[in-house]
Write an enzyme that holds these catalytic residues in place. Sequence first.
Site, PDB file in Angstrom:
ATOM      1  N   CYS A 133      61.815  15.699  89.984  1.00  0.00           N
ATOM      2  CA  CYS A 133      62.210  14.640  89.015  1.00  0.00           C
ATOM      3  C   CYS A 133      60.824  14.756  88.575  1.00  0.00           C
ATOM      4  O   CYS A 133      60.543  13.425  88.374  1.00  0.00           O
ATOM      5  CB  CYS A 133      63.420  14.398  88.930  1.00  0.00           C
ATOM      6  SG  CYS A 133      64.113  13.740  87.759  1.00  0.00           S
ATOM      7  N   CYS A 136      61.686  11.380  86.661  1.00  0.00           N
ATOM      8  CA  CYS A 136      61.923   9.965  87.739  1.00  0.00           C
ATOM      9  C   CYS A 136      60.758   9.871  88.148  1.00  0.00           C
ATOM     10  O   CYS A 136      60.546   8.116  88.276  1.00  0.00           O
ATOM     11  CB  CYS A 136      62.425  11.006  88.470  1.00  0.00           C
ATOM     12  SG  CYS A 136      63.757  11.550  88.289  1.00  0.00           S
ATOM     13  N   ASP A 137      59.612  10.467  88.558  1.00  0.00           N
ATOM     14  CA  ASP A 137      58.539  10.163  89.567  1.00  0.00           C
ATOM     15  C   ASP A 137      57.188  10.672  88.686  1.00  0.00           C
ATOM     16  O   ASP A 137      56.227  10.114  89.095  1.00  0.00           O
ATOM     17  CB  ASP A 137      58.578  11.441  90.406  1.00  0.00           C
ATOM     18  CG  ASP A 137      59.909  10.920  91.109  1.00  0.00           C
ATOM     19  OD1 ASP A 137      60.470  10.015  91.179  1.00  0.00           O
ATOM     20  OD2 ASP A 137      60.206  11.728  92.282  1.00  0.00           O
TER      21      ASP A 137
END
Length: 324
Positions: A133, A136-137
């Site tokens: 992701c 997200c990261d």
Amino acid sequence: MRNVIIIGSGPAGYTAAIYAARANLNPLLLASSVEAGGELMNTTEVENYPGFPEGIQGPELMTKFQEQAERFGTEVILDDVTEVSLEGEVKTVKTGYSGDFEAASVIVATGSAYRKLGLADEERLSGRGISWCATCDGFFFKQKTIAVVGGGDSAMEEATFLTRFASKVYVIHRKDTLRASKIMQDRAFANDKIEFIWNSEVVGISGENAVDGVTLKSTVDGTESHLELGGLFVAIGNDPRTHLFHGQLELTKDGTIAVDGRSSRTNLPGVFAAGDVIDPTYRQAVTAAASGTVAALDAEHFLASLEQEANHNPEIAAAVAASV
Ligand code: NDP
């Protein structure tokens, strides 16, 4: 006993909830405790959902879905479904913390899960340089050289997004042509920070405590090479999330839940399925939403037919009355 329980909180689940709630069925929607909102929660800009000409952020779109479902009386519980019993007239759905629920009908809208490469070190280094992701990261990869595996829209989207943080992004693809849509390809090709590595598979991931490189194998001549990396994003598609239903619901050869023609009817009466979990091909937010509509209408017709049956059969009427 509930009229209808919806399992899943992506576009299919929430659209089914909007329709079921507006039909006065008081649906209960079980959203996952961790992945509530489905895949769009991991997306940045959604440019192709009709009605938003300027685009909309994925999480914002899902918040709107939820608000619309709740506005008409959907009860949303953030909990994981751990077990289901779908055969028979009363369906039982067990959750992690919120207890067991019973319903006359169930709509399965569990979507799909990120596909993994299936390599020995993938799990070990997950969260230590391997991610599924970018939104997200991505932030953790500032000024690093990283790679994205895959040749679809997800890989192009992730690679393009990651250039905001990384100094260089390789896209590793097993073929020499992309599956991604033209607009996404063009965007990636035009980005100076992105370099394509064609005809290559990742066959090994190295790193003691964090990813430091991958072993690539040519799909043309089988030769192997090493590529030093500070991170690896896997964007090779999704698999339908069906593990809860094995042995109860029939699956297709693609691993999706089998439904009857264009309907959402599964092999079990009163059980309907919608969204990515039945769709190996299109898997768009808008097609999932449409599929959720179909499921809610099918459930509504099913419940109406139960009521009609009950009106003509005193035994069923007594059973229904006892179960309410
Ligand atoms: P896709 O199934 O479209 O693409 C998966 C890619 O990964 C393919 O290029 C495939 O290779 C490759 N792949 C699959 N398995 C492996 C493996 N084991 N090792 C290496 N490579 C592998 O998935 P996406 O997640 O990209 O997209 C899913 C759907 O979501 C699509 O319909 C897409 O259009 C949509 N989407 C739309 C977006 C948007 O419009 N903003 C953004 C993201 C997704 P091969 O080509 O060789 O099969």
